[in-house]
Design a protein around this motif. Sequence first.
Motif, PDB file in Angstrom:
ATOM      1  N   PHE A  73       2.495   6.005  -7.187  1.00  0.00           N
ATOM      2  CA  PHE A  73       1.405   6.696  -7.871  1.00  0.00           C
ATOM      3  C   PHE A  73       1.629   8.203  -7.845  1.00  0.00           C
ATOM      4  O   PHE A  73       1.524   8.880  -8.863  1.00  0.00           O
ATOM      5  N   ALA A  74       1.965   8.689  -6.656  1.00  0.00           N
ATOM      6  CA  ALA A  74       2.173  10.134  -6.508  1.00  0.00           C
ATOM      7  C   ALA A  74       3.337  10.590  -7.384  1.00  0.00           C
ATOM      8  O   ALA A  74       3.215  11.538  -8.167  1.00  0.00           O
ATOM      9  N   ILE A  75       4.457   9.859  -7.309  1.00  0.00           N
ATOM     10  CA  ILE A  75       5.635  10.273  -8.082  1.00  0.00           C
ATOM     11  C   ILE A  75       5.337  10.254  -9.574  1.00  0.00           C
ATOM     12  O   ILE A  75       5.604  11.211 -10.293  1.00  0.00           O
ATOM     13  N   VAL A 121       0.845  -1.193   0.000  1.00  0.00           N
ATOM     14  CA  VAL A 121       0.000   0.000   0.000  1.00  0.00           C
ATOM     15  C   VAL A 121       0.884   1.248   0.000  1.00  0.00           C
ATOM     16  O   VAL A 121       0.676   2.176  -0.781  1.00  0.00           O
ATOM     17  N   GLY A 122       1.894   1.219   0.857  1.00  0.00           N
ATOM     18  CA  GLY A 122       2.815   2.359   0.915  1.00  0.00           C
ATOM     19  C   GLY A 122       3.484   2.595  -0.422  1.00  0.00           C
ATOM     20  O   GLY A 122       3.477   3.704  -0.958  1.00  0.00           O
ATOM     21  N   VAL A 123       4.018   1.521  -0.990  1.00  0.00           N
ATOM     22  CA  VAL A 123       4.704   1.634  -2.279  1.00  0.00           C
ATOM     23  C   VAL A 123       3.753   2.154  -3.352  1.00  0.00           C
ATOM     24  O   VAL A 123       4.110   3.015  -4.163  1.00  0.00           O
ATOM     25  N   SER A 124       2.519   1.658  -3.332  1.00  0.00           N
ATOM     26  CA  SER A 124       1.565   2.076  -4.365  1.00  0.00           C
ATOM     27  C   SER A 124       1.279   3.571  -4.256  1.00  0.00           C
ATOM     28  O   SER A 124       1.227   4.267  -5.268  1.00  0.00           O
ATOM     29  N   ILE A 125       1.120   4.072  -3.025  1.00  0.00           N
ATOM     30  CA  ILE A 125       0.831   5.508  -2.871  1.00  0.00           C
ATOM     31  C   ILE A 125       2.016   6.336  -3.365  1.00  0.00           C
ATOM     32  O   ILE A 125       1.867   7.268  -4.154  1.00  0.00           O
ATOM     33  N   TYR A 138      -6.454   7.360  -8.179  1.00  0.00           N
ATOM     34  CA  TYR A 138      -5.858   6.400  -7.252  1.00  0.00           C
ATOM     35  C   TYR A 138      -6.902   5.419  -6.730  1.00  0.00           C
ATOM     36  O   TYR A 138      -6.665   4.210  -6.681  1.00  0.00           O
ATOM     37  N   VAL A 139      -8.068   5.959  -6.369  1.00  0.00           N
ATOM     38  CA  VAL A 139      -9.142   5.094  -5.867  1.00  0.00           C
ATOM     39  C   VAL A 139      -9.539   4.079  -6.934  1.00  0.00           C
ATOM     40  O   VAL A 139      -9.653   2.877  -6.671  1.00  0.00           O
ATOM     41  N   ILE A 140      -9.690   4.579  -8.172  1.00  0.00           N
ATOM     42  CA  ILE A 140     -10.053   3.671  -9.267  1.00  0.00           C
ATOM     43  C   ILE A 140      -8.989   2.591  -9.425  1.00  0.00           C
ATOM     44  O   ILE A 140      -9.290   1.405  -9.551  1.00  0.00           O
ATOM     45  N   TYR A 141      -7.735   3.023  -9.362  1.00  0.00           N
ATOM     46  CA  TYR A 141      -6.644   2.073  -9.546  1.00  0.00           C
ATOM     47  C   TYR A 141      -6.670   1.006  -8.448  1.00  0.00           C
ATOM     48  O   TYR A 141      -6.577  -0.189  -8.729  1.00  0.00           O
ATOM     49  N   MET A 142      -6.808   1.452  -7.186  1.00  0.00           N
ATOM     50  CA  MET A 142      -6.767   0.509  -6.072  1.00  0.00           C
ATOM     51  C   MET A 142      -7.981  -0.420  -6.085  1.00  0.00           C
ATOM     52  O   MET A 142      -7.867  -1.598  -5.752  1.00  0.00           O
ATOM     53  N   GLY A 182      -8.734   7.344 -18.237  1.00  0.00           N
ATOM     54  CA  GLY A 182      -9.125   7.986 -16.996  1.00  0.00           C
ATOM     55  C   GLY A 182      -8.155   9.043 -16.534  1.00  0.00           C
ATOM     56  O   GLY A 182      -8.152   9.451 -15.375  1.00  0.00           O
ATOM     57  N   LEU A 183      -7.297   9.525 -17.456  1.00  0.00           N
ATOM     58  CA  LEU A 183      -6.279  10.495 -17.060  1.00  0.00           C
ATOM     59  C   LEU A 183      -6.849  11.897 -16.894  1.00  0.00           C
ATOM     60  O   LEU A 183      -6.163  12.816 -16.479  1.00  0.00           O
ATOM     61  N   ASP A 184      -8.143  12.056 -17.267  1.00  0.00           N
ATOM     62  CA  ASP A 184      -8.757  13.376 -17.149  1.00  0.00           C
ATOM     63  C   ASP A 184      -9.364  13.602 -15.761  1.00  0.00           C
ATOM     64  O   ASP A 184      -9.858  14.661 -15.444  1.00  0.00           O
ATOM     65  N   LYS A 185      -9.311  12.553 -14.921  1.00  0.00           N
ATOM     66  CA  LYS A 185      -9.920  12.660 -13.587  1.00  0.00           C
ATOM     67  C   LYS A 185      -8.902  13.179 -12.563  1.00  0.00           C
ATOM     68  O   LYS A 185      -7.703  13.084 -12.788  1.00  0.00           O
ATOM     69  N   PRO A 186      -9.403  13.709 -11.432  1.00  0.00           N
ATOM     70  CA  PRO A 186      -8.467  14.157 -10.395  1.00  0.00           C
ATOM     71  C   PRO A 186      -7.611  13.000  -9.887  1.00  0.00           C
ATOM     72  O   PRO A 186      -8.055  11.840  -9.902  1.00  0.00           O
TER      73      PRO A 186
END
Lengths: 558, 337
Positions: free
Chosen positions: B26-28, B19-23, B67-71, B58-62
């Motif tokens: 994703f952010a980076i 979970v940590g790695v994914s956040i 992230y929620v969609i991805y997870m 889905g790149l047009d979304k916030p």
Amino acid sequence: MNKHYHNLWRLLIIATLVTLAACGQAATTPTAAPQATSAPASAPPPTAVPTEVPTAAPLGAANTLVYDSNIDDLITLDPAVAYEFSGVLIVHNVYEGLVQFVGSDLSDLKPGLAETWDVKEAGDNWEVTFHLRDGAKFASGNPITADDVVYSFQRVISLNKSPAFLFIDIAQLTTDSIQAADAKTVVVTMPKTASPQAFLSILTFTIGGIVDSKEVKAHEADGDFGSNWLLDHSAGSGPYMVAHWEKDVEVLLNANPNYGGTPPLLSSVLVKHVPESANQQAELEAGDADLVQNLTPEQIAAVSGAEGVATTTGDSLLLFYVGMNATVKPLDDVKVREALRAAIDYDGIINGLLSGNGKKVQTLVPAGLLGYNSDAPFQQDVDKAKALLKEAGQENGFSIEMLVPTGAGPGGIAWADLAAKLQSDWDKIGVKVDIKQVAFAELLGSYRAQKGQLVLVLWGPDFPDPDANAGPWTDINAHSIAFRNAWDDPIAEKTRAAALITDPAERAAAYKEITDYVLHNGPYAVLYQPTQLFGIRANVTGFAWNPMGYTDFWTIGK
Amino acid sequence: MRLLTYFIRRLVGIVFVMVGVSIITFAISHVVPADPVAAALGDHATDDQIAAFRAEYGLDKPLAEQYVIYMTGLLHGDLGRSIRTRRPVADDLRDFLPATFELSFAALIVSLFIGLPAGMISAVARNRLPDHFVRVFSLVGGSLPIFWLGLMLISLFYSRLDWLPSGARLDQFLDPPHSITGLYVVDSLLTGNVAALQSSLHHLLLPAFTLGYFSTAVIARMMRSSMLEVMRQDYMLVARAKGLRQRAVILRHGLRNALIPTLTIIGVTFGSLLSGAVLTETIFSWPGLGRYATASAISLDFPAVMGVTLLAAVIYPLANLLVDLGYHWLDPRIQHG
């Protein structure tokens, strides 16, 4: 306790045996043993060219062309979607278009699947009518009809993938523009604002490839026009057909038994993914590869003395240039841009950096296309450049940022080396360039958003017609590179008019005027047109590189 | 029982790591000031095409919503679609992971097979010729760039001697074995495909050695020093005093105890095998995950980069867990708590 390390030793013993088995294999049978299992990959299916079924082909088999290239740009083999160098190379050999250019001549349009065609005016429209050749068949054996052409073209428009703008924006087609008049006649209607000459040139490119509509429709899923299937299958009528594509490994092409033209000299072509040019060199020298694409100028020099190896060159239509954002101070001053152009040591770049593997071109239409303007008035003139800067009120020079891609550009030299050369040239007139090296994708993002100041990059036309350069380079509304450099200039009107001229001589005269104007007023410093270098086995015949970025595999023999 | 609780606790830990790695990943990936769509569609795409592509991925979304969609997708085993290859990332990973796994595993075997005996011999023959030889070998291995080593080996074994192939997993005119595990060696064994077995082992040798040389050197050095340490211990004296022969003493008592510290190093070097695979795969035209990861990163293919990173985030702690379990196997007195 005993049991445990027995297990360990057993493991080591197994590892030894395995290693020895491999070594033994290496020492005794350098080429693969002709087991039954080794045949299917190389042998064409029984239907293909029955006279030349190779049995257990060894490496570099006589009937297969082995072509080493970096093909990690390959994402699809669908002619309506493929838009990458490797995709274009494969698609060109697998699909036929209505019209074609033969060899590397890009000025004389020849019949393809269409025997004849004519262009006539119909009110506000052009009407281009194609008469299909009799008896032509797809690889599947299905006859090629007008319906296949209509389906293929409508498919491009409906899918609307990367190359579709050629049909939609350049030729201004809609799905209704393409009609079958009868089983052998196709009529394409386009508005007067589009250029029929450009459209015919576009048809020689990948998206002009005609697909077998019966076959493709049979593989349609979720309205994808068979695109997921065509990703790694083929349904064309070209000299070859796709046998398999293993991602990041190889593409194998086999001869199409139903091909209507002269049958290919070699029954298979293996395009191998070899990303490292040192490997390509090694395989070429060892005779395992017949043709390699990505050698650097130094490697070319190194292999040219080797036994059984030759080198050859091909033209490209690429232009390396520096884009100058025309709204960024002081680049908004036309004199400053001229000063930057005047300070560049063009001969030094071509003869020194490129070891001569480039042509001195400074106008926006590359050599090889109609309308090429050979004027090259710029050569390093520091005094003139300084004088121009002074006139512009920049006699003390200025500092500016230049975006530069990472890695090697076509022609084999590192982008960074080219950038450093420019930096030192401009330093002589007091212009300090801050080089910012970024991945190509990232550079493209900034450039597209008009966020560049100086941008070192390259351009290749999408179809072999001067409009493929003149439009993007001069017309800000084309939303291409004139836009990226924020250059809005009335010359765009002349460009739009030139595209519609049907008389070649008249058209060439129009491009002379446009290219002369852009040479001194545009936001570009065109550096050179690179030459493509190839390493080739000495016994390979009939290889000719088409400047559009492909070669006809079917003329190659060995 | 205690081992089981330990095992479960470690697995839960891995989930948190992921979970940590994914956040972070994703952010980076999404704050990088560049547009993956421009990269994917190339130089000439129109605004309409770009907008359509953005919507499709889905790149047009916030960012938070993305992230929620991805997870959510991830929980259903969906890793998203690669922007570069336009295929599901899970499919890509399935295609490319076996090649890398086969290569890393072969490299590990090579490094154990050479490194352990070399270190042992070196310790036993301390300050004699075999010891000097092993020490030079390890010194070179620790400092040689993989890239250079790979090219030199190709130039020797392929270009000069013509003993080994220059790259790829199989002879170019050979069909891969029927895919069961995706590991060519295993699959050809399972299907009894002798030609493919020979060819794939043949093709594994150079890249496995290239990739494994660094860890071989590290393991040999570690094994040497821990063996020297062990040989000074009292129980070795006792064993010798009991009248056991030198060979037996070393193998039965020495090796087992010397392996424990070495095992730690083996776990750590497994990580270096995975990262070294990027270069090795390039030199040897090896169609693996390393090259997939590089190509994805270069073209800003975020879903693919995420997929590879998460996979690494699973494999690495799992390898460490295996190492810890290995301690227990070597010496049941080691407690996990």
